[in-house]
Design an enzyme around this catalytic site. Structure first.
Site, PDB file in Angstrom:
ATOM      1  N   ARG A 150       4.834 -12.984   9.849  1.00  0.00           N
ATOM      2  CA  ARG A 150       5.511 -11.733   9.532  1.00  0.00           C
ATOM      3  C   ARG A 150       6.807 -11.644  10.333  1.00  0.00           C
ATOM      4  NH1 ARG A 150       2.047  -7.725   9.421  1.00  0.00           N
ATOM      5  NH2 ARG A 150       3.421  -6.030   9.985  1.00  0.00           N
TER       6      ARG A 150
ATOM      7  N   LYS B 146       3.946   0.637   9.771  1.00  0.00           N
ATOM      8  CA  LYS B 146       4.076   1.849   8.973  1.00  0.00           C
ATOM      9  C   LYS B 146       3.473   3.059   9.687  1.00  0.00           C
ATOM     10  CE  LYS B 146       2.887   0.064   4.906  1.00  0.00           C
ATOM     11  NZ  LYS B 146       2.466   0.028   3.502  1.00  0.00           N
TER      12      LYS B 146
ATOM     13  N   GLU C 288       0.883  -1.157   0.000  1.00  0.00           N
ATOM     14  CA  GLU C 288       0.000   0.000   0.000  1.00  0.00           C
ATOM     15  C   GLU C 288       0.926   1.214   0.000  1.00  0.00           C
ATOM     16  OE1 GLU C 288      -2.709  -0.358   3.291  1.00  0.00           O
ATOM     17  OE2 GLU C 288      -3.525   1.630   2.868  1.00  0.00           O
TER      18      GLU C 288
HETATM   19  P1  ATP Z   1       1.693  -2.175   8.371  1.00  0.00           P
HETATM   20  O1  ATP Z   1       1.067  -3.370   9.045  1.00  0.00           O
HETATM   21  O2  ATP Z   1       2.933  -1.679   8.999  1.00  0.00           O
HETATM   22  O3  ATP Z   1       0.712  -1.084   8.041  1.00  0.00           O
HETATM   23  P2  ATP Z   1       1.288  -3.488   5.939  1.00  0.00           P
HETATM   24  O4  ATP Z   1       1.456  -4.933   6.117  1.00  0.00           O
HETATM   25  O5  ATP Z   1      -0.104  -2.990   5.938  1.00  0.00           O
HETATM   26  O6  ATP Z   1       2.191  -2.724   6.970  1.00  0.00           O
HETATM   27  P3  ATP Z   1       1.589  -3.374   3.135  1.00  0.00           P
HETATM   28  O7  ATP Z   1       2.050  -2.278   2.268  1.00  0.00           O
HETATM   29  O8  ATP Z   1       0.175  -3.771   3.043  1.00  0.00           O
HETATM   30  O9  ATP Z   1       1.979  -2.979   4.613  1.00  0.00           O
HETATM   31  O10 ATP Z   1       2.526  -4.635   2.956  1.00  0.00           O
HETATM   32  C1  ATP Z   1       2.813  -5.210   1.714  1.00  0.00           C
HETATM   33  C2  ATP Z   1       3.152  -6.648   1.916  1.00  0.00           C
HETATM   34  O11 ATP Z   1       4.229  -6.800   2.836  1.00  0.00           O
HETATM   35  C3  ATP Z   1       1.982  -7.421   2.481  1.00  0.00           C
HETATM   36  O12 ATP Z   1       1.815  -8.585   1.703  1.00  0.00           O
HETATM   37  C4  ATP Z   1       2.379  -7.746   3.884  1.00  0.00           C
HETATM   38  O13 ATP Z   1       1.866  -8.971   4.267  1.00  0.00           O
HETATM   39  C5  ATP Z   1       3.901  -7.759   3.806  1.00  0.00           C
HETATM   40  N1  ATP Z   1       4.488  -7.377   5.094  1.00  0.00           N
HETATM   41  C6  ATP Z   1       4.263  -6.259   5.788  1.00  0.00           C
HETATM   42  N2  ATP Z   1       4.922  -6.266   6.963  1.00  0.00           N
HETATM   43  C7  ATP Z   1       5.599  -7.437   7.014  1.00  0.00           C
HETATM   44  C8  ATP Z   1       6.464  -8.058   7.969  1.00  0.00           C
HETATM   45  N3  ATP Z   1       6.771  -7.461   9.124  1.00  0.00           N
HETATM   46  N4  ATP Z   1       6.963  -9.279   7.673  1.00  0.00           N
HETATM   47  C9  ATP Z   1       6.666  -9.875   6.509  1.00  0.00           C
HETATM   48  N5  ATP Z   1       5.860  -9.358   5.570  1.00  0.00           N
HETATM   49  C10 ATP Z   1       5.323  -8.154   5.806  1.00  0.00           C
HETATM   50 MG    MG Z   2      -1.461  -4.018   4.550  1.00  0.00          MG
END
Ligand code: ATP
Ligand code: MG
Length: 563
Positions: free
Chosen positions: A265, A275, A39
Site C-alpha cells: 500500500r 479512512k 467500501e
Molecule cells: P482504510 O484502511 O483506510 O480503512 P481501506 O483499505 O479499508 O482503507 P477500501 O475502501 O477497502 O479502504 O479500499 C479500496 C481499495 O483500495 C482496496 O483494494 C485497498 O487495498 C486499496 N487501498 C486502500 N488504501 C490504500 C493505500 N494506502 N495504498 C494502496 N491501495 C490502497
Molecule cells: Mg478495506
C-alpha cells in the site's frame, strides 16, 4: 534477476503486470478482468489512487475491463454521499467503468445460499458464544485456539438457527455463523472465521430485507468469483487472508476462481491514509471537510488544484512493489510542480504588498504592456498588463540595509520590473513605528519592455501589479497537515497535527486578468511564487486562491530541512 527487473521497469511494467501478461500469453484467460472495490465509508484518498491506477490501468493496457464494485457489507458505516463521491473521484482521475458498476449487496441472496451450502456440507455452524468468549477461544499467534462448545451442532439445528437469524428473531450479536475449518491453524484467519453477523439495521440499498450481513471476508472473494475477476489485486495486509479466500473457492460452487495478488500500500510522509482517522479529522472539525485542500483525499487534492494527470504521473513514478515502504511526500509535490511548470499560464500577483510610487511617471496616466503567458510555449500567446504611477511589489523584494548578496530593491539600486521598465529606489517612506510603508522610485522611460538601450544591466527582475488596476484577493497556503514525518495513525493523532497547516494571506493584489478565470480552470503560476488555483469560495469582488504547490520546497527550508 537484476536483468529481469531492469527490463521489466524499462517496459513500464511491474510484477503484477508481468503476471497478467504471462497469463494472457499462456491463454489462461481470454481477457483480463480487474476491479476496484471501495467500501463506501469515506472519501477516496491518494492511496486509493494507487489502487485505481493499477486496476483500471491494467485493464486498459491489456484490453480487458475493470469493475467498480462497492463493498457495501456494513450498513452502519456506509452512506450514499460516499458512493457519489467515489464515483466522481474515479471519473476525475480519468477512468471509466462503463456498464461495470456493481455492489456486494447485489450478491446478498447468493452469498446466503452459499452459507447454507456450507452448513449442509458440515462446514459451517451457528455459534452462541459471546464476542468475548470467541476472542479468548481464538488463541493467539503462539497459542492454538479452542473449539467452540457449539462447533458440533447438527446440520438441521444449524440450518434452523441460521434461518431464524435471517428472519430477525434474535438480537444483534446474539449468534454468528462461522466456518468450520481449524481452530489450531497457524493462520488465525482459518480459525473458524465469522461468515455472518446479526445486525438489525437497514441497508442503503437492500432496505430492511436483511437482519444478517456477511463478513467482509465471506463477501469479498466470492464477489470477485461471481464477477469473473481474473486478477484480484489487493494490498499486503490481505496476504494472510488468501488461504481463507481459497478455502471458500474450493468449498463453494463458485462460477470462477480468481487469483489474488498483493502489493504494498502507499504510505506517505507527513500524511495519514486511514479512512478512520480521516473521518475523525472531518467529524471533529480539524479540517473544513472531506475536500479541505489539506486533506490527502482526491476531493481535497482536486480543490487544491492538483491535476489528475499529476496524480497519475506520481503513481507511475512510485511503481508497484511487494515490500511496504514510505514515500517522501516531496515526491508527490515534484510530480505536481513538474506538470504545472509545463502547462500553467504565468500571471503576476503580489502576496504581501508594498506600495511603490514612480515619481517621474505622469499622474493619472497608465499604459498597457505586453506579457508572455508561458516562456516555453509561444503558442499560449501574450496578454496586456496595466502599468501606472502607483504599483505594488512584494515586501520582501525590498531591503533598506541589504546584505551583500541581496540584488533586489534597496535605496539607490536599480531593478527591472517584469515586462515593464527599470526603476531606481530613491527613498523609503516610514510610518511612526519606523516600518517602511512606501517606496519613492523613478523609472527610465528608455527601458520599456525591460531592456536598456545603453546596454546597462540590472541584477534582479521583480514582479509587480498596478495599484489602480489590481484586484484584491485572499491566498490560502497549505502546509503539511501533520508535523511529524510518521504521524500517529491511531488515537493520539490530534497531538501530531501541524498548527501551521493553513496560512491565510488576506491582502493580496492580483493582475486583473486573474479575475476572469473560470472556477474549473487549471492552476496558473504566480510568477516567482508558485502555482495557484481559484477556490470555490471566490466571489467576483473577493477572489480566493489556493496555493497548489510552491515553486520550490519552501516549507522545507523554513522548517530547517523538514518538509
Ligand atoms: P482504510 O484502511 O483506510 O480503512 P481501506 O483499505 O479499508 O482503507 P477500501 O475502501 O477497502 O479502504 O479500499 C479500496 C481499495 O483500495 C482496496 O483494494 C485497498 O487495498 C486499496 N487501498 C486502500 N488504501 C490504500 C493505500 N494506502 N495504498 C494502496 N491501495 C490502497
Ligand atoms: Mg478495506
Amino acid at each position: 534477476m537484476a536483468d529481469e527487473t531492469t527490463s521489466t521497469e524499462a517496459a513500464g511494467r511491474d510484477f503484477i503486470r508481468d503476471i497478467v501478461a504471462g497469463d494472457l500469453a499462456a491463454k489462461r484467460h481470454a481477457t483480463v478482468v480487474t476491479r476496484f472495490p471501495p467500501e463506501p465509508n469515506g472519501y477516496l484518498h491518494i492511496g486509493h489512487a494507487k489502487s485505481i491506477c493499477l486496476n483500471f490501468g491494467i485493464a486498459e493496457e491489456f484490453g480487458g475491463r475493470c469493475h467498480l464494485r462497492f463493498d457495501d457489507t456494513n450498513p452502519t458505516k456506509e452512506e450514499q454521499e460516499y458512493i457519489d463521491a467515489i464515483e466522481r473521484d474515479v471519473r476525475w482521475l480519468g477512468y471509466d467503468w462503463g456498464k461495470n458498476l456493481f455492489y456486494a449487496s447485489d450478491y446478498f441472496e447468493r452469498l446466503y445460499e452459499w452459507a447454507e451450502h456450507l452448513i449442509r456440507a458440515g462446514k459451517a455452524y451457528v455459534d452462541d458464544q459471546t464476542q468475548d468468549e470467541m476472542r479468548v477461544s481464538r488463541g493467539t499467534l503462539t497459542e492454538p485456539g479452542k473449539n467452540s462448545p457449539f462447533r458440533d451442532r447438527a446440520v438441521d439445528e444449524n440450518l434452523d438457527l441460521f434461518r431464524r437469524m435471517k428472519a430477525g428473531e434474535f438480537q444483534n450479536g446474539a449468534r454468528v455463523l462461522r466456518a468450520k475449518i481449524d481452530m489450531t491453524s497457524g493462520n488465525i484467519n482459518l480459525r473458524d472465521p465469522v461468515l455472518y453477523r446479526i445486525l438489525n439495521a437497514p441497508h442503503p440499498r437492500t432496505g430492511t430485507t436483511w437482519h444478517i450481513y456477511p463478513s467482509y471476508d465471506f463477501a469479498h472473494g466470492q464477489s470477485d468469483a461471481i464477477e469473473g475477476i481474473t486478477h484480484s489485486i489487493c494490498t499486503l495486509e490481505f496476504e494472510d487472508h488468501r488461504p481463507l479466500y481459497d478455502w471458500f473457492l474450493a468449498n463453494l460452487p463458485v462460477p470462477s476462481k480468481p487469483r489474488q495478488y498483493e502489493f504494498a500500500r502507499l504510505n506517505l510522509t507527513y500524511t495519514v491514509l486511514s479512512k478512520r482517522v480521516l473521518t475523525q479529522l472531518v467529524r471533529d472539525g480539524h479540517v473544513k471537510g472531506w475536500d479541505d485542500p489539506r486533506m490527502p483525499t482526491l476531493a481535497g487534492l482536486r480543490r487544491r488544484g492538483v491535476p489528475a494527470a499529476a496524480l497519475r504521473d506520481f503513481v507511475k513514478r512510485i511503481g508497484v512493489a511487494k515490500a511496504n515502504s514510505v514515500v517522501d511526500s516531496n515526491m508527490f509535490d515534484f510530480s505536481v510542480r513538474e506538470l504545472l511548470n509545463k502547462t500553467a499560464q504565468r500571471r503576476m500577483a503580489v502576496l504581501r504588498p508594498l506600495k511603490v510610487v514612480i515619481e517621474n511617471y505622469p499622474e493619472g496616466q497608465s499604459e498597457e504592456l505586453e506579457a508572455v503567458n508561458h516562456p516555453d510555449d509561444p503558442a499560449s500567446g501574450t496578454r496586456k498588463v496595466r502599468f501606472g504611477r502607483e504599483l505594488f511589489i512584494e515586501q520582501d523584494d525590498f531591503m533598506e540595509n541589504p546584505p551583500k548578496k541581496f540584488f533586489r530593491l534597496s535605496p539607490g539600486t536599480e531593478v527591472r520590473l517584469r515586462y515593464a521598465y527599470f526603476i531606481t529606489c530613491r527613498e523609503a517612506v516610514k510610518n511612526a513605528k519606523g516600518e517602511v510603508v512606501e517606496l519613492r522610485c523613478t523609472y527610465d522611460p528608455a527601458t520599456k519592455g525591460g531592456n536598456a538601450p545603453d546596454g546597462r544591466k540590472v541584477k534582479a527582475t521583480i514582479h509587480w501589479v498596478s495599484a489602480a488596476h489590481a484586484k484584491p484577493a485572499e491566498v490560502r497556503i497549505y502546509n503539511p497537515l501533520f508535523s511529524k514525518p510518521d504521524p500517529t495513525g491511531g488515537e493520539g493523532f490530534a497531538a501530531d497535527l501541524n498548527p501551521q497547516s493553513l496560512e491565510i494571506l488576506s491582502d493580496v493584489r492580483v493582475e486583473p486578468a486573474l479575475a476572469t478565470l473560470s472556477n474549473s480552470a487549471e492552476p496558473v503560476q504566480f510568477e516567482r511564487q508558485g502555482y495557484f488555483t481559484l477556490d470555490p469560495d471566490s466571489k467576483p469582488d473577493r477572489l480566493v486562491f489556493n496555493r497548489t504547490v510552491g515553486l520550490r520546497d519552501s516549507y522545507a527550508k523554513a522548517a530547517g530541512g523538514k518538509p
